[in-house]
Scaffold this motif. Structure first.
Motif, PDB file in Angstrom:
ATOM      1  N   LEU A 299     -16.865   2.310   1.981  1.00 30.89           N
ATOM      2  CA  LEU A 299     -17.445   3.521   2.552  1.00 30.89           C
ATOM      3  C   LEU A 299     -18.164   3.255   3.872  1.00 30.89           C
ATOM      4  CD1 LEU A 299     -18.836   5.188  -0.694  1.00 30.89           C
ATOM      5  CD2 LEU A 299     -16.771   5.794   0.575  1.00 30.89           C
ATOM      6  N   LEU A 300     -18.772   2.082   3.994  1.00 37.72           N
ATOM      7  CA  LEU A 300     -19.520   1.775   5.213  1.00 37.72           C
ATOM      8  C   LEU A 300     -18.618   1.366   6.371  1.00 37.72           C
ATOM      9  CD1 LEU A 300     -22.574  -0.141   3.694  1.00 37.72           C
ATOM     10  CD2 LEU A 300     -22.554   2.158   4.685  1.00 37.72           C
ATOM     11  N   SER A 301     -17.496   0.718   6.078  1.00 40.81           N
ATOM     12  CA  SER A 301     -16.590   0.275   7.153  1.00 40.81           C
ATOM     13  C   SER A 301     -15.148   0.391   6.685  1.00 40.81           C
ATOM     14  CB  SER A 301     -16.915  -1.164   7.557  1.00 40.81           C
ATOM     15  OG  SER A 301     -16.920  -2.008   6.416  1.00 40.81           O
ATOM     16  N   PRO A 302     -14.625   1.594   6.511  1.00 43.86           N
ATOM     17  CA  PRO A 302     -13.258   1.749   6.001  1.00 43.86           C
ATOM     18  C   PRO A 302     -12.188   1.212   6.938  1.00 43.86           C
ATOM     19  CG  PRO A 302     -14.154   3.859   6.709  1.00 43.86           C
ATOM     20  CD  PRO A 302     -15.286   2.886   6.762  1.00 43.86           C
ATOM     21  N   ALA A 303     -12.317   1.476   8.233  1.00 43.55           N
ATOM     22  CA  ALA A 303     -11.291   1.020   9.171  1.00 43.55           C
ATOM     23  C   ALA A 303     -11.268  -0.503   9.255  1.00 43.55           C
ATOM     24  CB  ALA A 303     -11.548   1.629  10.548  1.00 43.55           C
ATOM     25  N   ALA A 304     -12.430  -1.116   9.327  1.00 43.94           N
ATOM     26  CA  ALA A 304     -12.485  -2.570   9.405  1.00 43.94           C
ATOM     27  C   ALA A 304     -11.939  -3.208   8.137  1.00 43.94           C
ATOM     28  CB  ALA A 304     -13.923  -3.026   9.654  1.00 43.94           C
ATOM     29  N   MET A 305     -12.201  -2.606   6.996  1.00 40.29           N
ATOM     30  CA  MET A 305     -11.711  -3.158   5.735  1.00 40.29           C
ATOM     31  C   MET A 305     -10.194  -3.080   5.645  1.00 40.29           C
ATOM     32  SD  MET A 305     -12.890  -2.144   1.882  1.00 40.29           S
ATOM     33  CE  MET A 305     -12.094  -2.889   0.457  1.00 40.29           C
ATOM     34  N   VAL A 306      -9.621  -1.959   6.048  1.00 35.77           N
ATOM     35  CA  VAL A 306      -8.160  -1.830   6.018  1.00 35.77           C
ATOM     36  C   VAL A 306      -7.513  -2.827   6.974  1.00 35.77           C
ATOM     37  CG1 VAL A 306      -6.243  -0.284   6.555  1.00 35.77           C
ATOM     38  CG2 VAL A 306      -8.213   0.569   5.275  1.00 35.77           C
ATOM     39  N   GLU A 307      -8.078  -2.986   8.160  1.00 32.01           N
ATOM     40  CA  GLU A 307      -7.523  -3.907   9.141  1.00 32.01           C
ATOM     41  C   GLU A 307      -7.616  -5.351   8.683  1.00 32.01           C
ATOM     42  OE1 GLU A 307      -6.245  -5.955  12.549  1.00 32.01           O
ATOM     43  OE2 GLU A 307      -5.892  -3.893  11.888  1.00 32.01           O
ATOM     44  N   GLN A 308      -8.756  -5.741   8.135  1.00 30.20           N
ATOM     45  CA  GLN A 308      -8.980  -7.154   7.834  1.00 30.20           C
ATOM     46  C   GLN A 308      -8.476  -7.565   6.452  1.00 30.20           C
ATOM     47  OE1 GLN A 308     -12.997  -8.485   8.867  1.00 30.20           O
ATOM     48  NE2 GLN A 308     -13.230  -6.737  10.240  1.00 30.20           N
ATOM     49  N   VAL A 309      -8.490  -6.651   5.499  1.00 26.68           N
ATOM     50  CA  VAL A 309      -8.116  -7.003   4.135  1.00 26.68           C
ATOM     51  C   VAL A 309      -6.642  -6.745   3.857  1.00 26.68           C
ATOM     52  CG1 VAL A 309      -8.593  -6.547   1.690  1.00 26.68           C
ATOM     53  CG2 VAL A 309     -10.461  -6.586   3.336  1.00 26.68           C
ATOM     54  N   LEU A 310      -6.067  -5.705   4.463  1.00 30.29           N
ATOM     55  CA  LEU A 310      -4.683  -5.335   4.169  1.00 30.29           C
ATOM     56  C   LEU A 310      -3.729  -5.671   5.312  1.00 30.29           C
ATOM     57  CD1 LEU A 310      -5.265  -1.899   2.386  1.00 30.29           C
ATOM     58  CD2 LEU A 310      -4.902  -4.147   1.362  1.00 30.29           C
ATOM     59  N   ALA A 311      -4.028  -5.205   6.523  1.00 28.90           N
ATOM     60  CA  ALA A 311      -3.097  -5.384   7.639  1.00 28.90           C
ATOM     61  C   ALA A 311      -3.031  -6.842   8.088  1.00 28.90           C
ATOM     62  CB  ALA A 311      -3.494  -4.482   8.798  1.00 28.90           C
ATOM     63  N   PHE A 312      -4.173  -7.479   8.247  1.00 34.29           N
ATOM     64  CA  PHE A 312      -4.205  -8.848   8.761  1.00 34.29           C
ATOM     65  C   PHE A 312      -3.493  -9.851   7.845  1.00 34.29           C
ATOM     66  CE2 PHE A 312      -6.576 -12.930   8.948  1.00 34.29           C
ATOM     67  CZ  PHE A 312      -6.161 -13.341  10.204  1.00 34.29           C
TER      68      PHE A 312
END
Length: 440
Positions: A299-312
């Motif tokens: 909730l605090l950083s959704p975009a960063a989490m998707v980029e770093q945990v899934l896309a990267f």
């Protein structure tokens, strides 16, 4: 053979042969192979941490091989395991921790713990280089909080604040809890041949000392907590404990998303052991627990989490992932967008095949469940667009651990007596006394 009247032969069972895995030569050969494998790292690896570990581990494994073959009696095995642990785990881990040498994963965990305390989320909003990425779910940052609290001002702070120590602690404690859970079995068939099996504590010491576990434990340790929690969840499911299994799954699934396939295997095993209601209870506990651990960071950083945990990690991030071992999925992804989609398609097909096998032939005990999970993870790591050979340690540990705790020995045949035991004839004394005195 002549027997006196009223005597019967005593049937003595033959001494069972020593199994092949319990012989001195087998143990010595195994430690020697481990020594040769470790000795290759100082020559072939470009990482300083790997070379240091390989030098120390090769000496420890060689000493274990000499002790296994040279010393007689049961003390040889204990001395060999002690030598292997000292050379492959204790000495290199202490040296690397106290000198501040580690793989980049350790720094990432410790930085994410600092960020979690400061901003409530372990992800940097605008990462500029690969080491700025945190490709783990939020619960992994909890293992970096001790370093953020202690710092590196003294040797004690370095030792007890290092993330590798806490990763190893979660791994060892999870295996210990799994052993305590499995000892509660009341199945008498499981006790057959127990005198020929390695005690659980010794088996776990051998597992920790083997190169597949000792190397990551000393240089990074990032996958070990998830591995231990998956083993614990399988053990709890095999004993029909849905709430505890759900909690173990919740923590594992909030560390890395690669633990998510364990949910399906544990639920199927629990359904076979304790019924559908127990499986639903485990699923609800796992879902609620994982949500509570993951939701704040998401909730605090959704975009960063998707980029770093899934896309990267899958090779579709802004920066290329360093996980570039020449596995089939990575080789296909290097061919371009078509190759990437082909690798993902094969990965989906492999996952569906494992899912179909769970439905058509569900696992009924711990060993088959661990094997099914190991096969699924092996398919996932092999066909993923980005991966490392080190990821394969997780399925290997699952399969080895399952065979150590659930060997499934066949029930030995009892010796056939050579002389037939005569039937027991009831005494005629009561009838004789009754006939003499008469029945009144």
């Amino acid at each position: 053979m002549s027997l006196r009247r009223g005597e019967y032969p005593v049937i003595e069972s033959a001494t069972p042969p020593v199994p092949w895995w319990n012989r001195r030569g087998t143990w010595a050969a195994g430690w020697l192979l481990a020594a040769l494998w470790a000795a290759a790292f100082p020559v072939a690896s470009s990482l300083d941490t790997h070379r240091l570990w390989g030098t120390s581990a090769a000496l420890g494994y060689t000493a274990a091989a000499v002790v296994s073959y040279g010393l007689p009696g049961p003390r040889a095995r204990r001395a060999a395991v002690t030598a292997a642990l000292a050379g492959a785990v204790v000495a290199p881990l202490l040296f690397l921790v106290l000198t501040g040498r580690a793989q980049s994963e350790v720094d990432v965990i410790e930085r994410s713990g600092q960020l979690l305390l400061e901003q409530g989320t372990p992800y940097l909003p605008h990462p500029l280089k690969v080491t700025d990425y945190t490709p783990y779910l939020p619960a992994m940052a909890l293992l970096g909080i001790p370093n953020a609290l202690m710092g590196e001002h003294s040797w004690a702070a370095k030792l007890f604040g290092d993330a590798r120590i806490w990763c190893a602690a979660v791994f060892v404690l999870s295996l210990h809890a799994a052993g305590l859970t499995l000892r509660q079995s009341g199945d008498p068939a499981r006790r057959v041949g127990r005198h020929e099996r390695i005690p659980y504590g010794s088996a776990m010491a051998v597992l920790i000392a083997c190169p597949v576990v000792a190397l990551p434990l000393c240089v990074s340790g990032v996958d070990l907590p998830m591995t231990g929690l998956c083993c614990l969840a399988l053990a709890l499911a095999a004993r029909g404990r849905p709430a505890a299994a759900g909690l173990a799954l919740a923590v594992a699934c909030s560390l890395k998303w690669t633990a998510w396939p364990a949910v399906a295997v544990v639920l199927v095993l629990l359904g076979r052991v304790a019924g559908g209601r127990a499986a639903l209870r485990c699923a609800g506990t796992a879902a609620v627990g994982a949500t509570l651990l993951i939701a704040p960071g998401a909730l605090l950083s959704p975009a960063a989490m998707v980029e770093q945990v899934l896309a990267f990690p899958t090779g579709h991030g802004v920066l290329p992932t360093p996980a570039a071992s020449p596995l089939p999925g990575r080789l296909l992804a290097d061919l371009g967008p078509a190759g990437w989609y082909a690798a993902v398609g094969l990965l989906v097909c492999g996952g569906l095949a494992v899912a179909v096998s769970l439905v058509r032939r569900p696992p009924v005990h711990l060993r088959t469940a661990a094997d099914r999970l190991a096969i699924g993870l092996l398919v996932a790591f092999t066909l993923a667009p980005a991966g490392r050979f080190g990821y394969l340690a997780l399925p290997v540990v699952l399969m080895v651990w399952a065979r150590l705790v659930d060997p499934r020995e066949p029930v030995p045949h009892l010796p056939v007596p050579t002389h037939r035991t005569p039937p027991v004839v009831p005494s005629r004394a009561p009838y004789a006394s009754a006939g003499a005195g008469g029945i009144r």
